[in-house]
Design an enzyme around this catalytic site. Structure first.
Site, PDB file in Angstrom:
ATOM      1  CB  SER A 137      -0.886   0.008   1.254  1.00 42.74           C
ATOM      2  OG  SER A 137      -1.538   1.257   1.427  1.00 42.74           O
ATOM      3  CE1 TYR A 150      -4.334  -2.034   5.028  1.00 40.22           C
ATOM      4  CE2 TYR A 150      -3.427   0.152   4.609  1.00 40.22           C
ATOM      5  CZ  TYR A 150      -3.945  -1.040   4.143  1.00 40.22           C
ATOM      6  OH  TYR A 150      -4.077  -1.249   2.785  1.00 40.22           O
TER       7      TYR A 150
END
Length: 227
Positions: A137, A150
């Site tokens: 990401s 995350y």
């Protein structure tokens, strides 16, 4: 016929990636937690004249990963492509996040990547070919408020990929990470960011890394910022 294994394949980027690989002629083993969604994707893939193998699997469970990967190997053979896409997020300030939530995010995004790779790598090394692609990401490169678990997990995915790349030198295999920014999927909800790309956009990058990129890109992180 070549085969692929895609985790988190029931929706979003995983579904788009599985379909894109099927369009390139690969049989696809579909791993995800929701069986009904897997069956829908499997039916879509079958329309492309390849085989779909839906496998209910929680990637945080070593036992379930071992069983699902063993079945994929038995029914579809050694994969040419592995896409570690399964992921999730829990949004909360650090001082309000429970240990259970923090561990769940790390286990889903990072430990699951390790477990699936570990289960499939021996057969791929024996075949001396294949690609292992991680879904990282843009959060692998920066921090976001309320997303500490995350971000930590996705930074870890890139570190895992780069270490794996060193182990794969000279084996005929390679590995890469895809780092998308804001994608129009359910995971973006609550982030405060507007979508800059679709799941299909990301899937095209995954297919490039998995099938078309030169082996010299082993260990690379491919950033996607949107058009």
């Amino acid at each position: 016929m070549s085969a692929a294994v895609v985790t988190g394949a029931s929706r979003g980027i995983g579904r788009a990636t599985a379909l894109a690989l099927a369009r390139r002629g690969l049989d696809v083993a579909l791993l995800a937690r929701t069986e009904s969604d897997l069956d829908v994707v499997a039916a879509e893939i079958s329309q492309h004249g390849v085989r779909a193998l839906p496998l209910r699997c929680d990637v945080t469970s070593a036992h379930e990963v071992t069983a699902a990967c063993a079945r994929a190997l038995d029914e579809l053979g050694t994969p040419r492509v592995v896409v570690n896409n399964a992921g999730m997020i829990r949004r909360a300030p650090v001082h309000e996040m429970s240990l259970e939530e923090f561990r769940l995010v790390l286990d889903t995004n990072l430990t699951g990547t390790f477990l699936v790779t570990r289960a499939l790598l021996p057969s791929m090394l024996a075949a001396r070919q294949g690609r292992v692609i991680q879904m990282a990401s843009i959060s692998s490169t920066l921090g976001s408020a309320r997303a500490s678990a995350y971000c930590a997990a996705k930074w870890g995915v890139v570190g895992f990929t780069k270490s794996l790349a060193e182990e794969l030198r000279g084996t005929g295999l390679c590995t890469m990470s895809i780092l998308p920014g804001s994608v129009d999927t359910a995971m973006l909800q609550g982030s405060g960011f507007s979508p800059q790309m679709t799941a299909d956009d990301v899937a095209r990058a995954v297919v490039f890394a998995a099938l078309d990129a030169p082996p010299a890109m082993n260990g690379s992180s491919i950033d996607l910022f949107g058009a």
